[in-house]
Enzyme design. Structure first.
Site, PDB file in Angstrom:
ATOM      1  CG  ASP A 242      -0.232  -2.435   5.082  1.00 46.24           C
ATOM      2  OD1 ASP A 242       0.924  -2.771   4.783  1.00 46.24           O
ATOM      3  OD2 ASP A 242      -0.791  -1.424   4.619  1.00 46.24           O
TER       4      ASP A 242
ATOM      5  CG  HIS B 291       2.782  -7.153   4.111  1.00 47.63           C
ATOM      6  ND1 HIS B 291       3.141  -6.589   5.315  1.00 47.63           N
ATOM      7  CD2 HIS B 291       1.845  -6.323   3.568  1.00 47.63           C
ATOM      8  CE1 HIS B 291       2.459  -5.462   5.493  1.00 47.63           C
ATOM      9  NE2 HIS B 291       1.664  -5.289   4.451  1.00 47.63           N
TER      10      HIS B 291
END
Length: 319
Positions: A99, A294
């Site tokens: 991320d 994610h």
């Protein structure tokens, strides 16, 4: 079990978890996460013969959170990682990021190839510096409700996210209860970032109530401002990285993402994933894990660990 300590470097205090001996590997987390997000990777990488260090990044968890928004540029965050390597008494390291930690890892490799001998990024592709400031490009494209834009005004997102931290973390980490994860990246007028997602839905099997409690308890103490300030430097980072226009990362590299990650299937990331080799001419592997979202290193730790350990062993700096 990983040990923990606070390391003063680059003008701040950085809390780290660490384990193992051998070549140094630094794991950089993203938003809204913590060093705890690497709980499955730390022991696996240590067991493979490495000294692994996972910091709470600047502004997160138990690390310092400077008040000034301008203290969260890519130069500051990369500076922290460089400082950690030096504070640990090392000259070389492999850097891994997920991320927001991925841009830190990519830029660390770009800025300091003398230190970072290899680089791996999870979920966020490497930088391909565009023709203008990111927020300007969104606006010029007629987009006014992307979550980056919602995060810009200090106090707005903080107020929403801190109203009920347990609910916030359950929604954000647990999937936000949306059938279309890409929709979660856009903020509907008057609905806030969390929208009307149902926080009462069961947690995914990779996230326990104890895990969620740790994240929630930590964010109740730290608040969200430090992490949000990273987003408030998007345009500033574009300005600062002008000298690296069209630069490539020449070290061995690895990219990992989930096939259901909205970052790599959505507005910006999908284009970058298709152009990885333009920035990473020595890309050793592009691993897209089918069905993963994610939070890939938490969702699918066995596959991520296997790929990381293989990459690290092949590219370990000599000691």
């Amino acid at each position: 079990m990983p040990s923990s300590r606070v390391i003063p470097t680059n003008g701040i205090d950085i809390f780290v978890r660490e384990e193992g001996q051998g070549p140094l590997v630094v794991l950089c987390h993203g938003w809204p996460e913590l060093s705890y997000s690497w709980r499955h990777q730390i022991p696996a990488i240590a067991a493979a013969g490495f000294h692994v260090v996972a910091p709470d990044m600047r502004g997160f968890g138990r690390s310092s959170a400077p008040a000034d928004i301008s203290a969260y540029t890519i130069f500051d965050t990369v500076g922290d990682v460089v400082g950690l390597v030096k504070a640990l008494g090392e000259e070389k390291a492999i850097v891994v990021g997920h991320d927001w930690g991925a841009p830190v890892a990519w830029h660390a490799a770009l800025f300091r190839p003398d230190i970072f001998t290899a680089v791996a990024g999870l979920s966020v592709p490497p930088p391909l510096r565009g023709r203008g400031k990111p927020l300007d490009l969104l606006r010029d494209g007629g987009i006014t409700n992307f979550y980056w834009q919602y995060f810009q005004t200090p106090g707005v997102a903080e107020s929403e996210l801190e109203r009920d931290v347990g609910r916030t973390m359950r929604i954000v980490l647990g999937g936000r209860g949306l059938a279309d994860p890409t929709a979660a990246m856009f903020v509907r007028e008057g609905k806030g970032f969390l929208g009307h997602a149902a926080a009462e839905e069961p947690l995914p099997d990779w996230l326990s109530e104890a895990d969620l409690a740790y994240f929630s308890d930590t964010y109740r103490k730290s608040g969200f401002r430090g992490g949000l300030n990273w987003y408030r430097n998007l345009d500033r980072n574009w300005e600062l990285t002008a000298p690296w226009q069209d630069a490539r990362i020449l070290q061995p590299s690895l990219f990992i993402a989930g096939s259901k990650d909205a970052v790599v299937t959505g507005l910006i990331g999908s284009k970058l994933v298709n152009k990885l080799e333009l920035v990473l001419p020595n890309l050793t592997r592009k691993l897209i894990i089918e069905g993963a979202g994610h939070w890939v290193q938490q969702e699918r730790p066995d596959e991520v660990n296997a790929a990381l350990v293989e990459f690290l062993r092949a590219n370990a700096p000599s000691q």
